[in-house]
Design a protein around this motif. Structure first.
Motif, PDB file in Angstrom:
ATOM      1  N   ALA B 177       0.826  -1.210   0.000  1.00 11.48           N
ATOM      2  CA  ALA B 177       0.000   0.000   0.000  1.00 11.48           C
ATOM      3  C   ALA B 177       0.861   1.262   0.000  1.00 11.48           C
ATOM      4  O   ALA B 177       0.631   2.202   0.765  1.00 11.48           O
ATOM      5  CB  ALA B 177      -0.947  -0.006   1.205  1.00 11.48           C
ATOM      6  N   GLY B 178       1.890   1.264  -0.809  1.00 11.77           N
ATOM      7  CA  GLY B 178       2.650   2.498  -1.024  1.00 11.77           C
ATOM      8  C   GLY B 178       3.830   2.718  -0.108  1.00 11.77           C
ATOM      9  O   GLY B 178       4.610   3.637  -0.335  1.00 11.77           O
ATOM     10  N   SER B 179       4.022   1.888   0.935  1.00  4.18           N
ATOM     11  CA  SER B 179       5.219   2.116   1.738  1.00  4.18           C
ATOM     12  C   SER B 179       5.978   0.815   1.960  1.00  4.18           C
ATOM     13  O   SER B 179       5.376  -0.263   2.021  1.00  4.18           O
ATOM     14  CB  SER B 179       4.859   2.779   3.061  1.00  4.18           C
ATOM     15  OG  SER B 179       4.149   1.868   3.855  1.00  4.18           O
ATOM     16  N   GLY B 180       7.291   0.945   2.085  1.00  6.53           N
ATOM     17  CA  GLY B 180       8.163  -0.213   2.237  1.00  6.53           C
ATOM     18  C   GLY B 180       9.280  -0.153   1.212  1.00  6.53           C
ATOM     19  O   GLY B 180       9.439   0.838   0.504  1.00  6.53           O
ATOM     20  N   GLY B 181      10.058  -1.257   1.142  1.00  8.58           N
ATOM     21  CA  GLY B 181      11.224  -1.280   0.265  1.00  8.58           C
ATOM     22  C   GLY B 181      10.925  -1.807  -1.118  1.00  8.58           C
ATOM     23  O   GLY B 181       9.787  -2.152  -1.431  1.00  8.58           O
ATOM     24  N   SER B 182      11.961  -1.854  -1.953  1.00  6.33           N
ATOM     25  CA  SER B 182      11.787  -2.205  -3.368  1.00  6.33           C
ATOM     26  C   SER B 182      12.650  -3.371  -3.824  1.00  6.33           C
ATOM     27  O   SER B 182      12.630  -3.718  -4.998  1.00  6.33           O
ATOM     28  CB  SER B 182      12.136  -0.996  -4.238  1.00  6.33           C
ATOM     29  OG  SER B 182      11.352   0.103  -3.866  1.00  6.33           O
ATOM     30  N   LEU B 183      13.410  -3.963  -2.906  1.00  6.78           N
ATOM     31  CA  LEU B 183      14.308  -5.031  -3.342  1.00  6.78           C
ATOM     32  C   LEU B 183      13.522  -6.286  -3.751  1.00  6.78           C
ATOM     33  O   LEU B 183      13.881  -6.986  -4.682  1.00  6.78           O
ATOM     34  CB  LEU B 183      15.298  -5.372  -2.216  1.00  6.78           C
ATOM     35  CG  LEU B 183      16.524  -6.196  -2.612  1.00  6.78           C
ATOM     36  CD1 LEU B 183      17.326  -5.526  -3.720  1.00  6.78           C
ATOM     37  CD2 LEU B 183      17.404  -6.458  -1.398  1.00  6.78           C
ATOM     38  N   GLY B 184      12.424  -6.526  -3.039  1.00  2.00           N
ATOM     39  CA  GLY B 184      11.558  -7.663  -3.379  1.00  2.00           C
ATOM     40  C   GLY B 184      10.278  -7.166  -4.032  1.00  2.00           C
ATOM     41  O   GLY B 184      10.043  -5.956  -4.130  1.00  2.00           O
TER      42      GLY B 184
END
Lengths: 548, 291
Positions: B177-184
């Motif tokens: 929902a729009g927040s967190g990381g991008s590696l996975g």
């Protein structure tokens, strides 16, 4: 059939015609004495003699795709840079921009996907005219392979085949249609995608659609009128020679497949045309068609004057894997075991590289160039010793160990250089239900995608052994051109257009075109003292040259 | 002048040919509508319904018929499998997409799938298909039957605890929902796309299935620095990765001292000591209520 030309100043030309009337006729007569007339048969026969021309699909009739040009060398190729990029505005996602442009008098004649075509200024990359065929909306094979591999040219006339299985003659100055003949009924499953082979008094074409209930052929047409001169059916009729390799059933013969969708080559001294024939129909299910199924998966040598079969060699008898033998046959005069020999060479979808005597069709050599587990040797009778027909798993996929992307032969090095695909597929045949206008493969294929890779490979023609290779990350569809300066030009599936040292395979230069290079090989010619190298990729055609 | 005359006559001829063609074309269309080339149970339906216009505006007439996916599967294997794969999972080298994922990935309607089969995709090798409408609907039924299914039941864990677990264990690499990381991969809506069992397997044993774009690589650059990341793209000469600090980096392969492809996922395997079954239930409940 309606045809339509788009913009690019044609209206202006028509206005001029209308208003100037007779005056124009006088003027045209006055200048026509000096006007360039297009290339004749003698010019095409001379092949690469005129460095400013590229007049037929492979540059000459032999199919070697080996240019004598030497301005670009292994020493300076690293400086190669784009001159211009032409955008076609027409795409075929899933396939490629497969054409080879023809070059004459500073103008490029180019066919594109979806039966677009252009005349392009080689200096600037700007189009003089664009042609677009108004195609019917119920194409069959042509809808799933909406590609084209190029024009044929004779004098001021261009020849082009279409996705609805017509042959067109076009005025090369305007793109106007001069005549338009039907090759076959596209609704049954026919289409046409190759570059016509133009001889002195004939235009030779083949046909696509072996996945449908069709019967392949090779045709000759009169360049001036479009009148059909002869037809060679690749699947024999009942009682004809070769029919003994099929069940005695006219219905099966009538839809036996055997497409002829890739270009052929020509030996003017023997007056023989060499052409590859595709899969029998249906592709994977063979129980309805016991026997070798001639002349599917064969190379045929036809007399140019009559279309009569002189000899044939079948690479894959009773094919069950869709390994069409639609490859560019490469003609060369080589030393063979100490003697001069006229040969024809084929890198085949089944994973073998073949050298045949091109006078008699005698097999001189057949050696595997991939890790194919289908067969590892050809028996004394000239037939492959089949170990695994694909049901047992992990043979080359239906796109094969190589495909129609042109290879190149480098005479001084005696190297046959081709794109190899290492793939792993398991075939599951199923009894098909055949219907006109519907493709039917007769089963399904499981492909292990993770197992795939590709390579540019240089084979020693004397032995078939691998001399060098350059690895690609995935199975590749890019073709190959060589130049006498010691260079190989090739394209890969990731979109790189590359130059290699022909003797060693060392990579010397690369340029990321932005789209896979699929089915196309480079061409080259001189323009105002400069060597241009062209490659189509995706929706673009890019010209490269050395800096000033 | 002869040239102009020729041109005029050829245009006239073309027009005449066109008229003839149109007539032939219409006749053959009619003929095609009455083809009886498919299973007998279809014939009547084809004759009654095959000519009705704008079929795709209606719902699938075979929606509740358990025989439809089977019949559609027969058509699929004969007509579609060569490009889309015998298992419908697509063939990357010809851009044929994975049809088992399309429903959950793009919220497709039956009608949209019907239209795509009927009309093809312009500018691609996906051709139009002239099968009778009932056959197209059967294909739609078949494609739905092989769709990768999501977590259908409503999960009953504690979403608030799940939110805390996500923040502590997952959010550095995964976005929701729009927040967190991008590696996975982004995990928004993941419960709609994947089954409960598949999600548990991905948490317990992430190395078992690694999607394209998330394969791990360890490289050494010219200065001798080591860097870990996921391979986003690659060709014969270059490598594009997201490093473990979630920065996109491109390298010329000749500039790298080593390129080590790793079979292990960059994601840690969460054993029951790290995340209990109850923790996972809470975590997935949180992901489900985020939709």
């Amino acid at each position: 059939m309606i045809t339509k030309r788009i913009g690019l100043g044609n209206n202006g030309q028509h206005m001029l015609r209308r208003h100037l009337g007779l005056l124009l006729v006088t003027w045209v007569t006055a200048v026509s004495a000096q006007a360039q007339t297009g290339p004749g048969y003698e010019d095409i026969l001379q092949g690469f003699a005129d460095p400013e021309r590229w007049l037929t699909y492979s540059g000459d009739y032999s199919g070697k795709r080996h240019s004598p040009l030497q301005q670009i060398t292994p020493e300076n190729v690293a400086q190669l840079r784009p001159l211009w990029t032409f955008q076609t505005d027409t795409t075929t996602r899933g396939r490629g921009f497969e054409t080879t442009p023809l070059a004459d008098d500073g103008v490029l004649y180019v066919t594109g996907s979806n039966n677009y075509a252009w005349a392009i200024d080689a200096k600037s990359g700007r189009a003089f005219w664009q042609y677009r065929r108004n195609l019917p909306n119920d194409l069959t094979y042509g809808a799933s392979a909406p590609v084209n591999r190029g024009f044929g040219m004779l004098g001021e006339t261009l020849f082009m085949v279409t996705l609805d299985a017509h042959l067109l003659a076009m005025d090369r100055r305007t793109g106007d249609i001069l005549w338009d003949v039907v090759l076959a009924d596209y609704k049954v499953g026919y289409a046409a995608t190759l570059a016509p082979l133009v001889l002195d008094d004939k235009v030779i074409v083949g046909i696509s659609g072996g996945e449908y209930a069709t019967r392949g052929f090779i045709d000759a047409y009169a360049p001036a009128t479009g009148e059909r001169l002869w037809r060679f059916n690749t699947i024999p009729g009942p009682g004809e020679a070769g029919s003994e390799t099929w069940p005695n059933d006219p219905e099966i013969l009538a839809r036996g497949g055997g497409g002829t969708w890739m270009n052929g080559s020509y030996d003017p001294e023997l007056d023989l045309i060499y052409w590859g024939v595709g899969n029998p129909n249906p592709d994977y299910y063979g129980d309805q068609r016991p026997g070798d199924n001639l002349y599917s998966n064969s190379l045929v040598a036809l007399e140019a004057g009559t279309g009569k079969l002189r000899w044939h060699y079948q690479f894959t008898p009773h094919d069950l894997n869709d390994w069409d033998s639609n490859h560019m046959p490469v003609l060369a005069d080589i030393g063979w075991q100490g003697q001069p020999r006229a040969v024809v060479m084929v890198g085949n979808r089944n994973g073998f590289f073949y050298v045949l005597d091109r006078v008699s069709g005698e097999l001189l050599q057949g050696t595997p160039f991939t890790a194919t587990s289908w067969a590892r040797e050809i028996g004394a009778d000239g037939r492959p010793i089949i170990l695994n027909d694909g049901i047992k798993g992990c043979v080359p996929d239906p796109w094969g160990s190589t495909n129609f992307m042109p290879p190149s032969f480098y005479p001084d090095l005696n190297l046959f250089i081709l794109t190899a695909r290492e793939t792993c597929a398991t075939f599951v045949p199923e009894a098909p239900q055949s219907a006109p206008g519907q493709a039917n493969f007769g089963g399904v294929v499981f492909i292990d995608g993770a197992a795939g890779s590709g390579a540019l490979r240089a084979l020693d023609v004397a032995t078939g052994e691998l001399r060098w290779e350059f690895a690609y990350p995935s199975p590749t569809f890019g073709g190959v051109m060589t130049t006498a300066a010691g260079l190989v030009f090739a394209g890969d599936h990731e979109g790189n257009f590359m130059a290699f040292n022909a003797a060693t395979g060392e990579n010397l230069w690369h340029y990321q075109t932005g789209s896979r290079i699929w089915g196309a090989a480079a061409m080259t010619f001189m323009l105002d003292g400069k060597q241009l190298v062209l490659i189509p990729a995706g929706t673009t055609l890019t010209a490269f040259a050395l800096p000033d | 002048m002869t040239c102009k005359k020729k041109f005029f006559f050829s245009m006239l001829l073309q027009k005449l040919r066109l008229h003839k063609k149109l007539r032939l074309h219409n006749e053959s269309r009619l003929h095609k509508e009455y083809r009886h080339n498919f299973p007998a149970l279809l014939i009547t339906t084809t004759m009654l319904l095959g000519m009705a216009p704008a079929w795709s505006q209606q719902s699938n007439p075979f929606e509740a018929d358990p025989r439809a996916p089977y019949a559609g599967g027969v058509i699929f294997r004969a007509q579609c499998a060569t490009c889309h794969g015998a298992d419908g999972k697509g063939i990357a080298s010809i851009d044929a997409p994975d049809l088992t994922l399309m429903w959950s990935a793009r919220e497709l309607s039956d009608n949209a799938v019907f239209d795509t089969i009927r009309n093809g995709i312009a500018g691609s090798i996906m051709p139009p298909h002239s099968f009778p409408d009932p056959e197209v609907w059967m294909l739609v039924s078949y494609l739905k039957s092989i769709a990768v299914s999501g977590t259908n039941r409503a999960l009953a864990g504690n979403a608030e605890l799940g939110r805390e677990l996500f923040g502590a264990n997952c959010a550095r690499c995964h976005r929701v929902a729009g927040s967190g990381g991008s590696l996975g991969p982004d995990l928004s809506r993941v419960t709609a796309r994947r089954s409960y069992a598949a999600l548990v397997e991905s948490i317990r044993n992430p190395t078992a299935v690694i999607a394209d774009g998330y394969r791990s690589v360890l490289i050494t650059n010219a200065a001798g620095e080591r860097m870990q990341g996921t391979i986003k793209s690659e060709d014969a000469f270059s490598l594009q990765i997201m490093d473990s600090n979630q920065q996109l980096r491109g390298f010329s392969k000749t500039s790298l001292q080593t390129i080590e492809r790793q079979l292990e996922s960059l994601m840690p395997a969460f054993n029951p000591g790290m995340l209990s079954d109850a923790d996972i239930e809470n975590l997935l409940t949180y992901l489900q209520v985020q939709q």
